[in-house]
Design an enzyme around this catalytic site. Structure first.
Site, mmCIF file in Angstrom:
data_model
loop_
_atom_site.group_PDB
_atom_site.id
_atom_site.type_symbol
_atom_site.label_atom_id
_atom_site.label_comp_id
_atom_site.label_asym_id
_atom_site.label_seq_id
_atom_site.Cartn_x
_atom_site.Cartn_y
_atom_site.Cartn_z
ATOM 1 N N CYS A 56 0.737 -1.174 0.039
ATOM 2 C CA CYS A 56 0.061 -0.165 0.067
ATOM 3 C C CYS A 56 0.838 1.185 0.107
ATOM 4 O O CYS A 56 0.456 2.320 -0.429
ATOM 5 C CB CYS A 56 -0.960 -0.096 1.220
ATOM 6 S SG CYS A 56 -0.143 -0.264 2.781
ATOM 7 N N ARG A 58 3.936 1.440 -1.812
ATOM 8 C CA ARG A 58 4.894 1.438 -2.950
ATOM 9 C C ARG A 58 4.648 0.379 -4.115
ATOM 10 O O ARG A 58 3.980 -0.526 -3.984
ATOM 11 C CB ARG A 58 6.394 1.106 -2.178
ATOM 12 C CG ARG A 58 6.395 -0.244 -1.829
ATOM 13 C CD ARG A 58 7.669 -0.251 -0.905
ATOM 14 N NE ARG A 58 7.780 0.275 0.248
ATOM 15 C CZ ARG A 58 8.638 1.376 0.419
ATOM 16 N NH1 ARG A 58 9.587 1.649 -0.384
ATOM 17 N NH2 ARG A 58 8.488 2.076 1.814
ATOM 18 N N SER A 113 10.325 2.435 5.362
ATOM 19 C CA SER A 113 8.809 2.467 5.732
ATOM 20 C C SER A 113 8.267 3.649 6.207
ATOM 21 O O SER A 113 8.936 4.499 6.659
ATOM 22 C CB SER A 113 8.402 1.365 6.642
ATOM 23 O OG SER A 113 9.043 0.115 6.134
ATOM 24 N N GLU A 196 -7.967 10.660 29.555
ATOM 25 C CA GLU A 196 -7.352 10.535 28.250
ATOM 26 C C GLU A 196 -6.009 9.659 28.609
ATOM 27 O O GLU A 196 -5.737 8.606 27.979
ATOM 28 C CB GLU A 196 -7.138 11.843 27.537
ATOM 29 C CG GLU A 196 -6.656 11.646 26.044
ATOM 30 C CD GLU A 196 -6.019 12.733 25.518
ATOM 31 O OE1 GLU A 196 -5.144 12.561 24.600
ATOM 32 O OE2 GLU A 196 -6.638 13.983 26.035
#
Lengths: 425, 269
Positions: A56, A58, A113, A196
Site C-alpha cells: 500500500c 509502494r 517504511s 485521556e
C-alpha cells in the site's frame, strides 16, 4: 556488450515519499497483475530479469534491463497513467546500480517504511520474490540480489533495535509491564480514572494482549463508556480496593489532589496475592499512589516521569538503531556489488575465450594448404601448440579481469573487458 | 594422555568466556551461535570425562569431580540460553565452568577414600551422575537468581535504559524456581544412591562423614527454600537469595571439604 555491474540493476517506481495515496492506490498491483506484468516484461524483452513489489506504500520495479536499456523500461512505465489520466513522470524515482541495491535493502529492512521498523514489509518483499521466482523472472543477478536482501533485512532486525522500541506513553507502559511479566497473556489491569492518559495506557496494554481490564471512575457513566470502548468491565468507584489483590497492573490517572492508593492497601493486596508482583503506574500529578509503595518487595511503581524516560530512550535508541541500520545497509550494498561483479564477469570471460578460439580456428583454416602436407601426428602437435599459445596470451589478461572484479575496481574492469570484447573497428 | 581430550571443551569454554567478558571481540558469529558452541563443548567434555574415568579404572577422583561439576553447569547453560535475552547468564556460567575445568586439569587426580576401600562399583556413576546433574540445576538457579536481582534492582532504581535487553522478572523467577526444583530432585536421588551404596559396602559409620552431613544441610536449605516459596509465597528476591547462598555452600563443599576434613569423601594424601 560488457556492462559494468554498477549499471546492470535498475530500480524504478513510486512510493509514499514520491507519490500521494491517490496515485499509489491506483497503481497498486495484485498478484495476478504482477505475474502478468512480469511475463510481459520478459516477453517483450524489456527486462532480462524483473522483480515487482507492490504494497500500500509502494509500487516498485527492480530489473536488469534488456536490449533497450533503461529507456525502454521508462517508456513502458510512461504507458501507465495517474487517477486523473495525468502522467506519472513527477512521481517516479529511479535508481541505478548501487543506489538501486541500497534502495531495496533499505525497503526490506523497513528503513524506508512510513513507520520505520515495522515488521510487515519483510514479508511483503519475500512474497514479491516468491512471485517473481515462480514467474521465472529472476535470473542470476536478481536471484543473488533477492537472497542478499533477505539476509540484510534479517541482519538489520537482529543486530539493531530498530523493530524493538515503540514510542508513546502507552507503549512505554507496555514495555515496563513486559519487563516485569514477560507477557500480558492472562494478566488483569485496573484503570483508576477514565481520563485521556489512563485510557491511552489501558488501550496500549489491551492491544499488547492484556486479558482483562477493570475500569473505576468517580462518575460511573464515564467508566461504562471507556470500558465499552476498550472491552473492559466497569466497577463502582468505592469498590476499587477489593480489586487491588486480583489485578496485576494498576493504572492511576485521576484528578484527585491527594493519594487514593495508600501503602496499607497495596500491602494487604500483596499478601492476598501471595507476593506475586504487581505493577503500578501513576500518571497523575499530584500523584495518586503513595510513592512508598515502591519500597514494598513485590510492588513496582512508576510515575509519569519514569514513563517519559522510557519514551525518550525509545526515541534515542530508535535514532541510533537507525544509524546502525543504515551503516549495515551501506556496507552490505558495497559487498553485494563486489560479489555481483564476480558473477557478471563470468559471461564476459566466456565471450573472450570463445572469440580467441574462433580466431585460432580461422587462422588454422587459412593455412589449410600448408596443413595438408602434414601427417596426422604433426597436425595434432600444431593444434596443441596454437592452443597453448592462445592460452598463454590470455592468461594474464584473464587473471587481471578476475582480480579487478574481485577487488571491485570497476574502472579497470570495464577497460579490460572493453579491450577484449569490442568489435574490431 | 586422557587429559588431551579436554582440549576441545577447554578451548570452547575459554572462547565463550572471552566472548562474554570482552563483548564484540569475536563478532557476530560466536555471539549468535553461543548456544551451539556451548553444546559442542559439553558433548566434547562428556566424552573426555568418560575417557578419564575409564583411564582411572572406573574410580574417578577430585579432578574428575571438578570436571563433572563444570560439565553440569555448561550443560545447564546450553539448555536455557536460547535467544539474546538469556545471554547475560553466560557471563556467570562460562567463566565459572572454565575455571573449574582448568582447575580439574592441574590438580593431581586422587581417589576418594571410600573408593579406595570399595573399589569400582556400578553405584558410583549413578551417585555422581545424579549429584552433578543436581549441581547443574543449582548453578543455573544461582546464575538466574543473580540476573533476577540485577533486573529487579534496576527496576526499583528506575535505571530503565537498555533494560529491555534483559529477561523479564517473571521469566527469570520461573526459570530460577524450576532449576532449583530440578537440582533438588537430583540431589535427593544422588544422596539416596550414595546412601544405598554406602550401606551395602562400607561397614564403618559413614553417616557421620562430614561431607555427608554438610550436603544434607545444603539439601535441607534448598528444601526450605522450595517450601517457603510454595507455601508462603517467598518468591522472587527471596528465592533468588536462597539459591545464591545455597550455591555458595555447594561450591565450598566441592572445593574444600574433601581436603580440609577427613572422612569417606576425603582424598588420600
Amino acid at each position: 556488450m560488457a556492462m559494468g555491474a554498477e549499471q546492470s540493476i535498475f530500480a524504478l517506481g513510486l512510493n509514499h515519499h514520491t507519490a500521494p495515496v491517490e496515485v499509489r492506490e491506483r497503481l497498486a498491483l495484485d498478484e495476478p497483475a504482477i505475474r502478468r506484468h512480469l511475463h510481459m516484461l520478459r516477453h517483450r524483452e524489456l527486462a532480462n530479469e524483473a522483480l515487482l513489489l507492490s504494497t500500500c506504500n509502494r509500487v516498485e520495479l527492480y530489473a536488469v534491463p534488456g536490449e533497450g536499456g533503461t529507456d525502454a523500461l521508462l517508456e513502458w512505465v510512461r504507458g501507465f497513467r495517474g487517477p486523473r489520466g495525468e502522467s506519472l513522470e513527477p512521481y517516479l524515482f529511479r535508481h541505478h546500480g548501487r543506489d538501486a541495491v541500497r534502495h531495496l535493502f533499505r525497503v526490506a529492512s523497513s528503513l524506508d517504511s512510513l513507520v520505520i521498523g515495522e515488521p510487515q514489509i519483510l514479508g511483503q518483499v519475500k512474497e514479491a520474490v516468491r512471485v517473481a521466482d515462480e514467474s521465472a523472472a529472476l535470473g542470476r543477478v536478481l536471484n543473488a540480489l533477492c537472497r542478499r536482501t533477505l539476509h540484510v533485512a534479517k541482519r538489520v532486525r537482529t543486530e539493531t533495535d530498530i523493530g524493538r522500541k515503540r514510542v508513546g506513553v502507552g507503549n512505554a507502559g507496555v514495555d515496563l509491564a513486559l519487563q516485569i511479566f514477560g507477557s500480558l497473556d492472562g494478566r488483569r489491569a485496573l484503570l483508576l480514572g477514565a481520563g485521556e492518559m489512563g485510557t491511552q495506557v489501558a488501550h496500549a496494554l489491551r492491544s499488547g494482549g492484556l486479558d482483562e481490564l477493570v475500569v473505576a471512575n468517580r462518575t460511573f457513566e464515564r467508566a461504562v463508556e471507556v470500558a465499552s470502548v476498550e472491552g473492559g468491565t466497569p466497577i463502582s468507584w468505592d469498590r476499587f480496593d477489593e480489586y487491588l489483590a486480583r489485578v496485576d497492573i494498576v493504572i492511576a490517572a485521576t484528578g484527585s489532589p491527594k493519594p487514593i492508593v495508600d501503602l496499607a492497601m497495596v500491602r494487604t493486596a500483596l499478601r492476598k496475592r501471595r507476593y506475586r508482583p504487581i505493577f503500578l503506574v501513576d500518571l497523575s500529578v499530584p500523584r495518586n499512589i503513595d510513592p512508598r509503595v515502591d519500597d514494598l518487595d513485590s510492588a513496582y511503581l512508576f510515575n509519569v516521569d519514569h514513563l517519559r524516560q522510557v519514551v525518550d530512550q525509545g526515541l534515542a535508541s530508535r535514532e541510533s538503531a537507525r544509524d546502525r541500520a543504515e551503516e549495515v545497509v551501506e556496507r552490505e550494498a558495497a559487498r553485494f556489488l563486489k560479489a555481483l561483479a564476480r558473477i557478471e564477469v563470468g559471461p564476459s570471460i566466456g565471450v573472450i575465450t570463445r572469440r580467441a578460439e574462433e580466431l585460432r580456428q580461422a587462422e588454422l583454416s587459412r593455412s589449410k594448404r600448408l596443413l595438408e602436407n602434414l601427417d596426422e601426428d604433426q597436425r595434432e602437435q600444431l593444434d596443441a601448440l596454437t592452443r597453448a599459445l592462445v592460452k598463454k596470451v590470455l592468461h594474464r589478461p584473464l587473471q587481471q579481469i578476475h582480480a579487478s572484479a574481485h577487488e571491485g575496481d570497476e574502472l579497470r574492469l570495464s577497460h579490460l573487458l572493453q579491450a577484449f570484447t569490442e568489435e574490431d573497428s | 594422555m586422557e587429559r588431551l581430550s579436554y582440549l576441545l571443551p577447554i578451548l570452547v569454554y575459554a572462547l565463550l568466556s572471552i566472548d562474554h567478558l570482552v563483548p564484540r571481540l569475536f563478532g557476530e558469529v560466536v555471539r549468535s551461535n553461543a548456544r551451539w558452541i556451548a553444546l559442542l563443548g559439553t558433548v566434547g567434555h562428556l566424552v573426555a570425562l568418560l575417557l578419564a574415568v575409564v583411564a582411572h579404572g572406573g574410580t574417578p577422583g577430585f579432578s574428575e569431580a571438578l570436571s563433572a561439576a563444570s560439565l553440569g553447569m555448561m550443560a545447564a547453560y546450553a539448555l536455557v540460553s536460547a535467544g539474546d535475552r538469556m545471554r547475560p547468564l553466560g557471563l556467570v556460567i562460562a567463566p565459572l565452568s572454565t575455571v573449574l575445568l582448568s582447575t580439574a586439569l592441574v590438580v593431581p587426580s586422587r581417589t576418594v577414600l571410600a573408593l579406595a576401600e570399595t573399589g569400582a562399583s556400578p553405584w558410583l556413576p549413578i551417585h555422581l551422575g545424579l549429584i552433578f546433574a543436581g549441581l547443574g540445576g543449582f548453578t543455573l538457579s544461582f546464575a538466574v537468581g543473580l540476573l533476577y536481582l540485577v533486573v529487579r534492582w534496576r527496576l526499583k532504581r528506575k535505571q530503565l535504559s537498555g533494560l529491555s535487553r534483559l529477561p523479564s522478572l517473571e521469566v527469570l523467577d520461573r526459570i530460577q524456581f524450576r532449576a532449583m526444583l530440578f537440582g533438588f530432585l537430583f540431589l535427593t536421588l544422588g544422596i539416596a544412591a550414595g546412601g544405598i551404596w554406602a550401606a551395602a559396602s562400607l561397614e564403618e559409620a559413614w553417616t557421620l562423614d562430614p561431607k555427608v552431613i554438610f550436603t544434607l544441610l545444603i539439601w535441607l536449605w534448598y528444601g526450605v527454600a522450595l517450601q517457603v516459596r510454595l507455601v508462603a509465597g517467598w518468591r522472587g528476591r527471596w528465592s533468588a537469595l536462597f539459591s545464591i547462598v545455597g550455591f555458595a555452600g555447594l561450591v565450598f563443599s566441592l572445593l574444600a571439604f574433601n581436603f580440609l576434613v577427613s572422612g569417606w569423601h576425603g582424598y588420600g594424601s
